[in-house]
Design an enzyme around this catalytic site. Structure first.
Site, PDB file in Angstrom:
ATOM      1  N   ASP A 199       0.806  -1.224   0.000  1.00 56.91           N
ATOM      2  CA  ASP A 199       0.000   0.000   0.000  1.00 56.91           C
ATOM      3  C   ASP A 199       0.841   1.277   0.000  1.00 56.91           C
ATOM      4  O   ASP A 199       0.437   2.299   0.549  1.00 56.91           O
ATOM      5  CB  ASP A 199      -0.960   0.015   1.208  1.00 56.91           C
ATOM      6  CG  ASP A 199      -1.872  -1.207   1.236  1.00 56.91           C
ATOM      7  OD1 ASP A 199      -2.319  -1.620   0.156  1.00 56.91           O
ATOM      8  OD2 ASP A 199      -2.110  -1.745   2.338  1.00 56.91           O
ATOM      9  N   ARG A 200       2.021   1.189  -0.609  1.00 54.55           N
ATOM     10  CA  ARG A 200       2.932   2.343  -0.701  1.00 54.55           C
ATOM     11  C   ARG A 200       3.440   2.827   0.650  1.00 54.55           C
ATOM     12  O   ARG A 200       3.974   3.939   0.758  1.00 54.55           O
ATOM     13  CB  ARG A 200       2.284   3.535  -1.429  1.00 54.55           C
ATOM     14  CG  ARG A 200       2.383   3.509  -2.927  1.00 54.55           C
ATOM     15  CD  ARG A 200       2.242   4.906  -3.535  1.00 54.55           C
ATOM     16  NE  ARG A 200       3.520   5.576  -3.672  1.00 54.55           N
ATOM     17  CZ  ARG A 200       3.989   6.506  -2.843  1.00 54.55           C
ATOM     18  NH1 ARG A 200       3.311   6.867  -1.775  1.00 54.55           N
ATOM     19  NH2 ARG A 200       5.152   7.079  -3.082  1.00 54.55           N
ATOM     20  N   MET A 201       3.284   2.016   1.689  1.00 59.65           N
ATOM     21  CA  MET A 201       3.757   2.403   3.021  1.00 59.65           C
ATOM     22  C   MET A 201       5.177   1.876   3.217  1.00 59.65           C
ATOM     23  O   MET A 201       5.477   1.133   4.152  1.00 59.65           O
ATOM     24  CB  MET A 201       2.801   1.879   4.089  1.00 59.65           C
ATOM     25  CG  MET A 201       1.424   2.511   4.037  1.00 59.65           C
ATOM     26  SD  MET A 201       1.459   4.272   4.482  1.00 59.65           S
ATOM     27  CE  MET A 201       1.729   4.138   6.252  1.00 59.65           C
TER      28      MET A 201
END
Length: 221
Positions: A199-201
């Site tokens: 999640d692009r984290m």
């Protein structure tokens, strides 16, 4: 009507790798104070995981007007001073570095969803270091280094093969270091470590070179 891509860019394998990488986090406490030792740990992990060419790195250079150029080269040395590689100094990258001795490197180890970036001043290695590395290459590789006017136009492959044959006769025993060939070292002003997460984290840290040593900061993904 929106233009359709010929190839669907969503890669299911990448999604699977990111899911696997979710179990791998990167926190400040995971980092060694020395970025070169941290790099060596990640490089060893990539090697152990079966990355086919863990030494492959993108080298970006630019001319004095700022026009960029990038290519894959192989890391051939790492110490407390920086990252080293060897090449033909009359190539485009060699000409760029002669006029603008700055560069940037990127390593990408997909199996671990890891990336390392570095940028800084680039210096030439001395002839002794260049000769020592060149002496360890295979004879065929040494001859091709002499024969290839890297990046220049060839009429056909036969021209290159003829040059190799001629040089093999000229150097029947030891092949000396070409005067136009040698090593470079990038002395990084900063080195960034990136760990992919879902999640692009992503986890992302940069080491900044300061007079007192290396300072570490977390960056937004």
């Amino acid at each position: 009507m929106p233009r359709q891509f010929i190839v669907h860019l969503q890669d299911p394998l990448r999604v699977a790798r990111l899911m696997e990488a979710e179990s791998t986090t990167l926190g400040r406490s995971d980092l060694h104070p020395d970025p070169f030792i941290q790099f060596a740990h990640w490089h060893a992990a990539a090697t152990a995981a079966g990355v086919r060419e863990p030494n492959a790195m993108t080298l970006a250079t630019s001319d004095p007007e700022g026009a960029p150029s990038a290519r894959i080269v192989l890391l051939r040395g790492l110490d407390e001073h920086g990252f080293a590689w060897h090449t033909n100094r009359t190539s485009l990258k060699g000409r760029d570095l002669a006029r603008n001795p700055r560069g940037a490197l990127v390593f990408h180890w997909d199996l671990q969803q890891r990336q390392v970036r570095a940028a800084g001043v680039v210096e030439q290695l001395d002839e002794e270091a260049s000769a020592a590395y060149f002496a360890g290459r295979s004879r065929a590789s040494q001859l091709s280094a002499w024969a290839s006017p890297q990046g220049q136009r060839l009429d056909d492959r036969a021209q290159l093969e003829a040059a190799v044959d001629r040089l093999a006769t000229e150097f029947p025993d030891e092949v000396p270091l070409p005067p136009f060939w040698g090593g470079y070292r990038l002395r990084p002003a900063w080195i960034e470590f990136w760990q992919g997460r879902r999640d692009r984290m992503h986890d992302r840290f940069v080491y900044l070179r300061q007079a007192s040593g290396w300072h570490i900061e977390r960056l937004a993904p």
